[in-house]
Design a protein around this motif. Structure first.
Motif, short mmCIF file in Angstrom:
data_model
loop_
_atom_site.label_atom_id
_atom_site.label_comp_id
_atom_site.label_asym_id
_atom_site.label_seq_id
_atom_site.Cartn_x
_atom_site.Cartn_y
_atom_site.Cartn_z
N CYS A 137 38.49 56.11 48.19
CA CYS A 137 37.60 56.86 49.08
C CYS A 137 36.44 55.95 49.49
O CYS A 137 36.36 54.77 49.10
CB CYS A 137 37.07 58.11 48.37
N PHE A 138 35.51 56.47 50.28
CA PHE A 138 34.36 55.70 50.76
C PHE A 138 33.62 55.05 49.58
O PHE A 138 33.38 53.84 49.57
CB PHE A 138 33.46 56.64 51.56
N GLU A 139 33.27 55.84 48.58
CA GLU A 139 32.56 55.29 47.42
C GLU A 139 33.42 54.29 46.67
O GLU A 139 32.94 53.24 46.22
CB GLU A 139 32.15 56.43 46.48
N GLY A 140 34.70 54.59 46.54
CA GLY A 140 35.61 53.70 45.82
C GLY A 140 35.79 52.36 46.46
O GLY A 140 36.14 51.37 45.80
N MET A 141 35.54 52.28 47.79
CA MET A 141 35.73 51.03 48.52
C MET A 141 34.43 50.30 48.83
O MET A 141 34.43 49.08 49.05
CB MET A 141 36.48 51.29 49.83
N ALA A 142 33.30 51.02 48.88
CA ALA A 142 32.09 50.42 49.45
C ALA A 142 30.84 50.53 48.59
O ALA A 142 29.81 49.96 48.96
CB ALA A 142 31.82 51.03 50.83
N ALA A 143 30.87 51.25 47.47
CA ALA A 143 29.69 51.30 46.61
C ALA A 143 29.50 49.97 45.88
O ALA A 143 30.41 49.13 45.85
CB ALA A 143 29.83 52.44 45.61
N GLY A 144 28.33 49.79 45.31
CA GLY A 144 28.01 48.54 44.62
C GLY A 144 29.05 48.10 43.59
O GLY A 144 29.48 46.94 43.58
N PRO A 145 29.49 49.00 42.69
CA PRO A 145 30.50 48.59 41.71
C PRO A 145 31.82 48.15 42.34
O PRO A 145 32.52 47.30 41.78
CB PRO A 145 30.69 49.86 40.86
N ALA A 146 32.17 48.74 43.49
CA ALA A 146 33.39 48.32 44.18
C ALA A 146 33.24 46.89 44.72
O ALA A 146 34.18 46.08 44.64
CB ALA A 146 33.72 49.28 45.32
N ILE A 147 32.07 46.58 45.26
CA ILE A 147 31.81 45.21 45.73
C ILE A 147 31.96 44.24 44.57
O ILE A 147 32.64 43.20 44.68
CB ILE A 147 30.41 45.11 46.35
N GLU A 148 31.34 44.57 43.43
CA GLU A 148 31.39 43.68 42.27
C GLU A 148 32.81 43.51 41.75
O GLU A 148 33.24 42.38 41.44
CB GLU A 148 30.48 44.22 41.16
N LYS A 149 33.55 44.59 41.68
CA LYS A 149 34.91 44.51 41.14
C LYS A 149 35.84 43.75 42.07
O LYS A 149 36.69 42.97 41.64
CB LYS A 149 35.44 45.93 40.90
N ARG A 150 35.67 43.96 43.39
CA ARG A 150 36.53 43.28 44.36
C ARG A 150 36.27 41.78 44.40
O ARG A 150 37.19 40.98 44.44
CB ARG A 150 36.33 43.89 45.76
N TRP A 151 34.98 41.39 44.38
CA TRP A 151 34.62 39.98 44.58
C TRP A 151 34.20 39.27 43.29
O TRP A 151 33.83 38.11 43.33
CB TRP A 151 33.49 39.89 45.61
N GLN A 152 34.24 40.01 42.18
CA GLN A 152 33.88 39.43 40.88
C GLN A 152 32.45 38.89 40.86
O GLN A 152 32.14 37.89 40.20
CB GLN A 152 34.86 38.31 40.49
N SER A 153 31.59 39.57 41.58
CA SER A 153 30.17 39.18 41.62
C SER A 153 29.37 40.35 42.16
O SER A 153 29.83 41.07 43.05
CB SER A 153 29.97 37.97 42.53
N LYS A 154 28.19 40.56 41.60
CA LYS A 154 27.31 41.59 42.14
C LYS A 154 26.91 41.24 43.57
O LYS A 154 26.77 40.06 43.92
CB LYS A 154 26.06 41.72 41.27
N GLY A 155 26.71 42.26 44.40
CA GLY A 155 26.39 42.03 45.80
C GLY A 155 25.18 41.17 46.02
O GLY A 155 25.16 40.33 46.93
N GLN A 156 24.14 41.34 45.18
CA GLN A 156 22.90 40.58 45.38
C GLN A 156 23.09 39.09 45.14
O GLN A 156 22.25 38.28 45.53
CB GLN A 156 21.77 41.12 44.50
N HIS A 157 24.23 38.70 44.53
CA HIS A 157 24.48 37.29 44.28
C HIS A 157 25.39 36.66 45.35
O HIS A 157 25.65 35.45 45.31
CB HIS A 157 25.11 37.09 42.90
N LEU A 158 25.87 37.47 46.29
CA LEU A 158 26.74 36.96 47.35
C LEU A 158 25.90 36.50 48.53
O LEU A 158 24.96 37.19 48.93
CB LEU A 158 27.72 38.03 47.81
N PRO A 159 26.21 35.35 49.13
CA PRO A 159 25.41 34.86 50.27
C PRO A 159 25.60 35.75 51.50
O PRO A 159 26.61 36.46 51.63
CB PRO A 159 25.98 33.45 50.51
#
Length: 296
Positions: free
Chosen positions: A182-204
């Protein structure tokens, strides 16, 4: 001046304050959200001490993480219901506070509270129809329709709408324990971290994560625009603190609508249609104070 209490009951922390608006916060505290009994007791103790210092409060508002039961006629009014947060499912928030402090209590979701505050003091002043979305640890939305917060069966769960999922371009299965992608499952902060193996604030800023994030947000906004016809959309939460996201979301929202909604707000004034919260990180606790004002 009449004073009100506000509790922003977040899944990570509680913020408690007394005052009468953005320019009149007399006292404020914040503490981690631990177990229900301990956390609620800390909130009660704060208000007891502040009442001794500043005098009586007219009411208290609670803007809570959810899902919650906001129906005053319900036997479980004031409860957090089916939250996945350990230990907090079916917790009565309103009852213990009302029992000790004996004050009127306004109760709603954190996002509905923030929407109320943005309408009263912030980015949606003068508007009767708008959406406040927070995109952070989770995704939630508050809707103001014809000057009133939308409730209905319970309250909107805007983070759990389904989105088109191109599995070839994005094989990530999603992170929601209830609905996966769902929207949260794909776009919330934990989804970003799990998909890219990094917290969003650490991604350029030029990381492909942000194009994909804006894509999913734009798909959700298209659904909300077509169903709720808001006069403005306010996007808050930790993920939206990435400055590069707003231009991407605006551009992709226009693209996915493809000219169907013929409104100058979308066609020519998108920068003032999709906006950050004017109240910033204070929207939650000010929303709680606004709920207190509405309770009397």
């Amino acid at each position: 001046m009449t004073l009100f209490g506000g509790i922003e009951a977040g899944g990570t922390k509680f913020v408690c304050a007394i005052g009468s608006g953005p320019n009149d916060i007399r006292a404020e505290t914040r503490f981690p959200t631990t177990q229900p009994g301990e956390t609620i007791e800390q909130a009660i103790s704060f208000f007891q001490s502040q009442i001794c210092q500043f005098g009586p409060l007219a009411a208290i508002g609670i803007a809570s993480f959810g899902p919650v039961d906001p129906n005053p006629a319900s036997a479980t009014f004031g409860h957090i219901t089916t939250t996945p947060k350990p230990g907090w499912a079916h917790t009565d928030l309103v009852g213990p506070i009302q029992q000790v402090l004996n004050l009127p209590i306004g109760f709603d979701t954190d996002v509905n509270g923030a929407a109320l505050a943005e309408g009263r003091w912030g980015a949606a002043q003068g508007l009767d129809n708008f959406i406040y979305l927070t995109i952070g640890t989770g995704i939630g939305g508050g809707v103001m329709g014809n000057g009133r917060l939308l409730h209905g069966l319970i309250h909107p769960e805007m983070g759990h709408i389904p989105l088109p999922h191109d599995w070839e371009k994005d094989p990530f299965p999603g992170n929601c324990p209830y609905h996966s992608d769902c929207f949260e499952g794909m776009a919330a902060g934990p989804a970003i971290e799990k998909r890219w193996q990094s917290k969003g604030q650490h991604l350029p800023p030029n990381h492909p994560a942000w194009e994909l994030e804006a894509h999913y947000i734009a798909l959700a906004l298209r659904s909300f625009i077509c169903t709720l016809s808001p006069q403005r959309i306010i996007l808050g939460g930790g993920v939206m603190e990435q400055a590069q996201l707003f231009p991407l979301v605006r551009q992709k929202t226009q693209a996915t609508l493809n000219g169907y909604v013929q409104s100058p707000a979308i066609l020519n004034q998108i920068d003032s249609y999709i906006v950050p919260p004017k109240l910033g990180s204070r929207a939650g606790v000010l929303g709680a104070i606004a709920l207190a004002m509405a309770a009397i």
